[in-house]
Design an enzyme around this catalytic site. Structure first.
Site, PDB file in Angstrom:
ATOM      1  N   GLN A  16      -9.340  -6.086  11.856  1.00 25.97           N
ATOM      2  CA  GLN A  16      -8.362  -4.580  11.214  1.00 25.97           C
ATOM      3  C   GLN A  16      -9.115  -3.609  11.569  1.00 25.97           C
ATOM      4  O   GLN A  16      -9.349  -2.746  10.627  1.00 25.97           O
ATOM      5  CB  GLN A  16      -8.675  -4.942   9.632  1.00 25.97           C
ATOM      6  CG  GLN A  16      -7.790  -6.288   9.327  1.00 25.97           C
ATOM      7  CD  GLN A  16      -7.408  -7.098   8.344  1.00 25.97           C
ATOM      8  OE1 GLN A  16      -8.616  -6.561   7.516  1.00 25.97           O
ATOM      9  NE2 GLN A  16      -6.196  -7.676   7.535  1.00 25.97           N
ATOM     10  N   GLU A  53       0.520  -1.069   0.186  1.00 26.11           N
ATOM     11  CA  GLU A  53      -0.131   0.081  -0.014  1.00 26.11           C
ATOM     12  C   GLU A  53       0.768   1.498  -0.139  1.00 26.11           C
ATOM     13  O   GLU A  53       0.213   2.101  -0.454  1.00 26.11           O
ATOM     14  CB  GLU A  53      -0.647   0.118   1.073  1.00 26.11           C
ATOM     15  CG  GLU A  53      -2.691  -0.986   1.142  1.00 26.11           C
ATOM     16  CD  GLU A  53      -1.452  -2.148   1.430  1.00 26.11           C
ATOM     17  OE1 GLU A  53      -2.489  -3.254   1.748  1.00 26.11           O
ATOM     18  OE2 GLU A  53      -0.647  -2.501   2.190  1.00 26.11           O
TER      19      GLU A  53
END
Length: 558
Positions: free
Chosen positions: A110, A47
């Site tokens: 998460q 990312e």
């Protein structure tokens, strides 16, 4: 339609044709909409790489870059890219997934407070907690990214809102729909202020132009060149200002600051008027701030009022768009004696490329590449010695052709930034100049180059050291070389070959021209692995805390 379909629709309406990202659980609905949504998605392999590719896309075009990540580690991985974009004023919109709204605050799988994490490294951040907010938030985000001083925007979208099925059009405020933000209506400078500025310029006997990245962001390149031609005021650039000034102007002195040209630093230290355009008075530029241009009055033009008087007190601050302000300051000046002095400084401190022995001298290599590259070639760099050598010895005709991590100094930046630039400008040559330390930071993006068949050229300058840190350890830490030895680097050619990228290694000056022929003639990606002396340093160097005239050079070690 679904929230994700509205997001894709909005992206297309904003002219977004390419996005960079990595899928995951909480952003999966958006990826389902992208599957046949008509927008090209570039799968980066981290990312952080996606965020930096979006920066490369934005900086090579002036458009807004877009990156996408899932919640938790996906979102935290883009934080460094957002910080880089904030300091370098790059328009980015980052869209992250978040756990459903009913799970926020429960420590769900998460789940991370991305809004809280991002506040310090974005121009603005949003957490959407009601699907009805989605249309206006997207419009605001793109407008904010590009208005005034550009910067990164983050939108955190919970999974249930991505899947919410609404008539989103009814919630969209028409006043927010803009194709491009209008800067002209935001800033009005009183005529008497302009008159005073012109008087200060006319009365100066040793004026200097101090050019930063804000000039390029304003699109004021032609206005600056006209101003330089009319006034012939000597000019220096910051790292992010490179490519803005007319490099053929006889009174352009180049880079200023810690590794700036001697003539540039000395001229600024002697000037009596400093015209600062789109700059931050960054410490790497000014050295000891109290000693920086100590004899000069300062005119500071910037679109961001917060920068004016933030570090250096100005005699005249003008908040406005440089593209509009600069033509108002056109003023003939009589500075023949100053021109003579500047010519003397340039003659006394020339750039030298003579270097003993057969080993490759990186500044000479980069100068040769600069002379051989086409005018529209894009150069990206990582961070370290190779970055400073590139800034010192390569020439750029537009700021969109030089992309480097200026304010944050992010190692691992160069390769993903090159990917973004190549995707944005497929017909232009893109060269990533990297170092053996930085290259390993985001080396996984070689897979992205392979997948997209991108013809990026990589010039890997390898001294088997963390070069800039080693240089500081040599000069300021009694040669105590702590953790800067990279002699256990992998075989970079074999590594590139694993990604189907050909290349070669060179170690001698006599091999340079043939190797550059091979690199420039390669139709695809290419790795030129350049081995240099581990003890080579970047000169000149202003020691930390010193005034800019107190530069060290190679003679200090001889």
């Amino acid at each position: 339609m679904l929230g994700t379909q509205w997001i894709v629709k909005t992206l297309k309406e904003k002219g977004v044709t390419t996005v960079f990202g990595y899928p995951g659980g909480q952003i999966m609905p958006l990826y389902d909409a992208l599957y046949d949504g008509g927008i090209e998605h570039v799968l980066c392999r981290h990312e952080q790489g996606a965020a930096m590719a979006a920066i490369g896309y934005a900086r090579s075009t002036g458009k807004t870059g877009v990156c996408i990540a899932t919640s938790g580690p996906g979102a935290t991985n883009i934080i460094t890219g957002l910080a880089d974009a904030l300091i370098d004023s790059v328009p980015i919109v980052a869209i992250t997934g978040q756990v459903p709204t009913n799970l926020i605050g429960t420590d769900a799988f998460q789940e991370v407070d991305v809004l809280g994490l991002s506040l310090a490294c974005t121009k603005h951040s949003y957490l959407i907690n009601d699907a009805k907010q989605l249309p206006n938030t997207l419009e605001e985000a793109f407008n904010l990214a590009n208005s005034g001083r550009p910067g990164p925007i983050l939108i955190d979208v919970p999974k249930n809102i991505q899947l919410a099925n609404l008539d989103y059009q009814q919630y969209l405020a028409p006043s927010l729909i803009k194709n491009s933000p209008d800067k002209t209506q935001l800033y009005t400078i009183p005529p008497e202020t302009i008159k005073l500025a012109k008087q200060m310029i006319a009365q100066a006997r040793k004026p200097m132009l101090y050019i930063g990245g804000g000039v390029g962001l304003s699109g004021a390149i032609s206005e600056l060149k006209d101003f330089m031609t009319l006034t012939q005021i000597p000019t220096v650039s910051t790292l992010k200002g490179l490519g803005v000034a007319d490099i053929n102007n006889p009174y352009y002195l180049g880079l200023i600051g810690m590794h700036g040209a001697k003539a540039a630093n000395l001229a600024v230290q002697e000037c009596d008027l400093l015209i600062a355009l789109g700059v931050r008075f960054d410490d790497r530029v000014t050295g000891n701030l109290n000693e920086f241009a100590r004899h000069a009055k300062v005119i500071h033009v910037d679109i961001d009022q917060a920068e004016i008087n933030k570090l250096r007190q100005t005699h005249l601050g003008l908040q406005g768009d440089i593209k509009q302000v600069l033509p108002l300051l056109n003023q003939t000046v009589s500075i023949e004696a100053w021109h003579k002095k500047v010519d003397e400084l340039k003659a006394q401190h020339p750039t030298r490329y003579d270097h003993p022995g057969e080993a490759i001298y990186a500044p000479a290599l980069l100068k040769t590449i600069s002379e051989r590259k086409s005018a529209n070639t894009i150069i990206t760099t990582d961070v370290g010695q190779h970055q400073m050598w590139t800034a010192q010895h390569m020439r750029f005709n537009h700021p969109q052709n030089f992309i480097t991590s200026s304010g944050l100094g992010t190692m691992g930046f160069g390769l993903p930034a090159a990917i973004g630039a190549q995707m944005a400008r497929p017909n232009d040559c893109v060269i990533c100049v990297s170092g053996d330390g930085s290259f390993m930071m985001n080396v996984q993006e070689l897979t992205t180059i392979k997948r997209k068949k991108l013809p990026i050229k990589i010039v890997l300058i390898d001294n088997q050291r963390l070069g800039m840190v080693r240089q500081w350890q040599e000069l300021f830490f009694n040669e105590r070389y702590s953790e800067t030895n990279l002699s256990d680097n992998p075989d970079f050619l074999m590594l590139a070959k694993a990604f189907e990228i050909p290349g070669e290694i060179i170690t001698k000056k006599s091999e340079i021209n043939s190797a550059l022929d091979n690199m420039f003639n390669s139709s695809g990606a290419y790795l030129l692995h350049v081995r240099i002396d581990e003890l080579e340093n970047v000169w000149p160097l202003v020691p930390p805390g010193a005034a800019n005239e107190n530069m060290l050079d190679k003679s200090c070690k001889e």
